[in-house]
Write a protein that holds these residues in place. Structure first.
Motif, mmCIF file in Angstrom:
data_model
loop_
_atom_site.group_PDB
_atom_site.id
_atom_site.type_symbol
_atom_site.label_atom_id
_atom_site.label_comp_id
_atom_site.label_asym_id
_atom_site.label_seq_id
_atom_site.Cartn_x
_atom_site.Cartn_y
_atom_site.Cartn_z
ATOM 1 N N GLU A 138 -8.006 -28.289 14.658
ATOM 2 C CA GLU A 138 -8.147 -26.970 15.012
ATOM 3 C C GLU A 138 -8.833 -25.943 14.275
ATOM 4 O OE1 GLU A 138 -4.218 -25.371 15.800
ATOM 5 O OE2 GLU A 138 -3.614 -27.078 17.040
ATOM 6 N N PRO A 139 -9.575 -24.829 14.824
ATOM 7 C CA PRO A 139 -10.320 -24.003 14.072
ATOM 8 C C PRO A 139 -9.497 -23.270 12.998
ATOM 9 C CG PRO A 139 -9.905 -23.037 16.420
ATOM 10 C CD PRO A 139 -9.649 -24.378 16.394
ATOM 11 N N MET A 140 -10.008 -22.478 11.883
ATOM 12 C CA MET A 140 -9.119 -21.796 11.178
ATOM 13 C C MET A 140 -8.922 -20.496 11.950
ATOM 14 S SD MET A 140 -9.794 -20.275 7.345
ATOM 15 C CE MET A 140 -9.169 -22.015 6.446
ATOM 16 N N ARG A 141 -7.755 -19.839 11.831
ATOM 17 C CA ARG A 141 -7.537 -18.619 12.370
ATOM 18 C C ARG A 141 -7.056 -17.391 11.484
ATOM 19 N NH1 ARG A 141 -8.033 -20.609 18.024
ATOM 20 N NH2 ARG A 141 -6.514 -22.020 18.097
ATOM 21 N N CYS A 142 -7.396 -16.435 11.831
ATOM 22 C CA CYS A 142 -7.064 -15.214 10.894
ATOM 23 C C CYS A 142 -6.640 -13.921 11.580
ATOM 24 C CB CYS A 142 -8.530 -14.753 10.095
ATOM 25 S SG CYS A 142 -9.621 -14.139 11.086
ATOM 26 N N MET A 143 -5.847 -12.983 10.835
ATOM 27 C CA MET A 143 -5.367 -11.829 11.353
ATOM 28 C C MET A 143 -5.340 -10.940 10.272
ATOM 29 S SD MET A 143 -1.758 -10.999 13.326
ATOM 30 C CE MET A 143 -2.070 -12.495 14.453
ATOM 31 N N ALA A 144 -6.175 -9.923 10.452
ATOM 32 C CA ALA A 144 -6.367 -8.974 9.350
ATOM 33 C C ALA A 144 -5.716 -7.424 9.729
ATOM 34 C CB ALA A 144 -7.753 -8.590 9.091
ATOM 35 N N VAL A 145 -5.019 -6.737 9.101
ATOM 36 C CA VAL A 145 -4.402 -5.561 9.139
ATOM 37 C C VAL A 145 -4.787 -4.669 8.016
ATOM 38 C CG1 VAL A 145 -2.250 -4.268 9.824
ATOM 39 C CG2 VAL A 145 -2.887 -6.528 10.833
ATOM 40 N N ASP A 146 -5.268 -3.373 8.186
ATOM 41 C CA ASP A 146 -5.248 -2.433 7.109
ATOM 42 C C ASP A 146 -4.800 -0.888 7.760
ATOM 43 O OD1 ASP A 146 -7.531 -1.834 8.633
ATOM 44 O OD2 ASP A 146 -8.733 -1.553 7.189
ATOM 45 N N ARG A 147 -3.964 -1.040 8.647
ATOM 46 C CA ARG A 147 -3.230 0.400 9.360
ATOM 47 C C ARG A 147 -2.750 1.034 8.439
ATOM 48 N NH1 ARG A 147 -2.578 2.143 14.493
ATOM 49 N NH2 ARG A 147 -0.775 3.426 14.858
ATOM 50 N N TYR A 148 -2.029 0.313 7.443
ATOM 51 C CA TYR A 148 -1.161 1.229 6.505
ATOM 52 C C TYR A 148 -1.554 1.319 5.065
ATOM 53 C CZ TYR A 148 1.930 0.256 10.717
ATOM 54 O OH TYR A 148 2.418 0.073 12.174
ATOM 55 N N ASP A 149 -0.916 2.161 4.495
ATOM 56 C CA ASP A 149 -1.537 2.585 3.097
ATOM 57 C C ASP A 149 -0.778 1.697 1.977
ATOM 58 O OD1 ASP A 149 1.086 3.653 3.062
ATOM 59 O OD2 ASP A 149 0.301 5.677 2.717
ATOM 60 N N GLU A 150 0.111 0.644 2.267
ATOM 61 C CA GLU A 150 0.507 -0.200 1.403
ATOM 62 C C GLU A 150 0.282 -1.750 1.775
ATOM 63 O OE1 GLU A 150 2.012 0.716 -1.271
ATOM 64 O OE2 GLU A 150 2.928 2.489 -1.272
ATOM 65 N N VAL A 151 0.020 -2.511 0.764
ATOM 66 C CA VAL A 151 -0.164 -3.955 1.090
ATOM 67 C C VAL A 151 0.776 -4.671 1.930
ATOM 68 C CG1 VAL A 151 -0.535 -6.192 0.240
ATOM 69 C CG2 VAL A 151 -1.876 -4.245 -0.789
ATOM 70 N N GLN A 152 2.424 -4.341 1.376
ATOM 71 C CA GLN A 152 3.538 -4.998 1.866
ATOM 72 C C GLN A 152 3.464 -4.633 3.465
ATOM 73 O OE1 GLN A 152 3.563 -3.073 -0.665
ATOM 74 N NE2 GLN A 152 5.335 -1.796 -0.865
ATOM 75 N N GLY A 196 17.477 -2.515 4.723
ATOM 76 C CA GLY A 196 17.573 -0.976 4.554
ATOM 77 C C GLY A 196 16.803 -0.508 3.352
ATOM 78 N N LYS A 197 16.226 -1.244 2.621
ATOM 79 C CA LYS A 197 15.517 -0.884 1.600
ATOM 80 C C LYS A 197 13.919 -1.024 1.860
ATOM 81 C CE LYS A 197 19.176 -2.318 -1.913
ATOM 82 N NZ LYS A 197 19.301 -3.030 -2.935
ATOM 83 N N SER A 198 13.242 -0.171 0.786
ATOM 84 C CA SER A 198 11.888 -0.274 0.883
ATOM 85 C C SER A 198 11.424 -1.795 0.830
ATOM 86 C CB SER A 198 11.200 0.489 -0.023
ATOM 87 O OG SER A 198 11.610 1.821 -0.005
ATOM 88 N N LEU A 199 10.257 -2.193 1.676
ATOM 89 C CA LEU A 199 9.774 -3.318 1.566
ATOM 90 C C LEU A 199 9.068 -3.645 0.333
ATOM 91 C CD1 LEU A 199 9.971 -5.573 3.995
ATOM 92 C CD2 LEU A 199 7.417 -4.815 4.490
ATOM 93 N N THR A 200 8.968 -4.990 -0.332
ATOM 94 C CA THR A 200 8.327 -5.381 -1.396
ATOM 95 C C THR A 200 7.226 -6.151 -0.866
ATOM 96 O OG1 THR A 200 9.616 -7.319 -1.765
ATOM 97 C CG2 THR A 200 10.475 -5.268 -2.725
ATOM 98 N N VAL A 201 6.136 -6.536 -1.626
ATOM 99 C CA VAL A 201 5.127 -7.315 -1.482
ATOM 100 C C VAL A 201 5.747 -8.848 -1.151
ATOM 101 C CG1 VAL A 201 3.306 -8.671 -2.468
ATOM 102 C CG2 VAL A 201 3.473 -6.112 -2.919
ATOM 103 N N PHE A 202 6.610 -8.994 -1.848
ATOM 104 C CA PHE A 202 7.269 -10.492 -1.786
ATOM 105 C C PHE A 202 8.004 -10.528 -0.350
ATOM 106 C CE2 PHE A 202 11.315 -13.245 -1.713
ATOM 107 C CZ PHE A 202 10.734 -14.479 -2.336
ATOM 108 N N ASP A 203 8.527 -9.517 0.089
ATOM 109 C CA ASP A 203 9.287 -9.157 1.537
ATOM 110 C C ASP A 203 8.245 -9.515 2.327
ATOM 111 O OD1 ASP A 203 11.807 -8.921 0.216
ATOM 112 O OD2 ASP A 203 11.279 -6.839 0.318
ATOM 113 N N GLY A 204 6.976 -8.956 2.262
ATOM 114 C CA GLY A 204 5.914 -8.948 3.314
ATOM 115 C C GLY A 204 5.352 -10.236 3.405
ATOM 116 N N VAL A 205 5.279 -10.919 2.238
ATOM 117 C CA VAL A 205 4.514 -12.169 2.329
ATOM 118 C C VAL A 205 5.514 -13.202 2.763
ATOM 119 C CG1 VAL A 205 4.059 -14.058 0.739
ATOM 120 C CG2 VAL A 205 2.989 -11.998 0.228
#
Length: 208
Positions: free
Chosen positions: A94-108, A32-41
């Motif tokens: 296995e090959p290295m995989r990656c997923m990149a996102v910059d859709r939102y204005d906050e890193v978290q 229920g609270k705003s997400l932090t970088v720690f939460d996102g990671v």
């Protein structure tokens, strides 16, 4: 491929960037609270753990400075470029995989978006689509990271392409304090990279 950096952001070559004016405010929450970088990671690491990927085999690349364990540190100002890229390798075969996102204005929130995508793809496996999941992840095989000289100056400095002279100099000073050859973890190569980026950014404004 060249090893992606945890800081600054290593955006995978060939992945389209979201223009800053099109980025959105997300609605991800944590209890229920705003997400932090720690939460996102943690969400990202938890989802990859469920896919059998250990934390030691994960690189979370952002424009946030890192903690001693290499993960993004919370309680920092919002970087000019909030994009995130998560690199992982389940095994040496296995090959290295990656997923990149910059859709939102906050890193978290971009981290949470990566985690949500991983969760959605993992649900394919739960419903008996292991082969489909494997083919899907093949599409996320990491392309070679761009060489230092090929990276846009604003990406190196963690800025937007329209950053002004003061922002360029400020970002350069902050990075120089971290990657100077006299500092632990610094090197002449990294210092040369940010110097080149600064010079390219200032040149845009006609400043030597």
């Amino acid at each position: 491929m060249a090893s992606p950096t945890r800081y600054p952001l290593t955006w995978p070559e060939g992945w389209k960037r979201m223009p800053s004016y099109q980025r959105k405010r997300a609605t991800f929450k944590s209890q229920g609270k705003s997400l932090t970088v720690f939460d996102g990671v943690q969400r990202v690491l938890d989802e990859l753990e469920r896919l059998g990927v250990h934390q030691d085999d994960v690189i979370v690349s952002t424009n946030l400075q890192t903690r001693l364990d290499g993960l993004p540190r919370s309680n920092q100002g919002r970087p000019g470029d909030p994009g995130v890229c998560v690199y992982w390798q389940k095994s040496a075969k296995e090959p290295m995989r990656c997923m990149a996102v910059d859709r939102y204005d906050e890193v978290q929130d971009n981290l949470a978006a990566v985690a949500a995508t991983l969760e959605a793809m993992r649900s394919i496996e739960r419903h008996g689509g292991a082969a489909i999941l494997d083919r899907a992840f093949t599409g996320f095989a990491a392309l070679p990271a761009p060489a230092a000289g090929q990276r846009d100056w604003w990406t190196v400095l963690g800025l937007e392409p329209d950053a002004d002279v003061e922002a360029i100099r400020r970002a350069h000073r902050a990075l120089a304090a971290r990657v100077h050859p006299d500092r632990q973890g610094g090197s002449e190569a990294l210092m040369a990279q940010i110097n080149t980026a600064r010079d390219a950014g200032l040149k845009k404004w006609g400043v030597a």
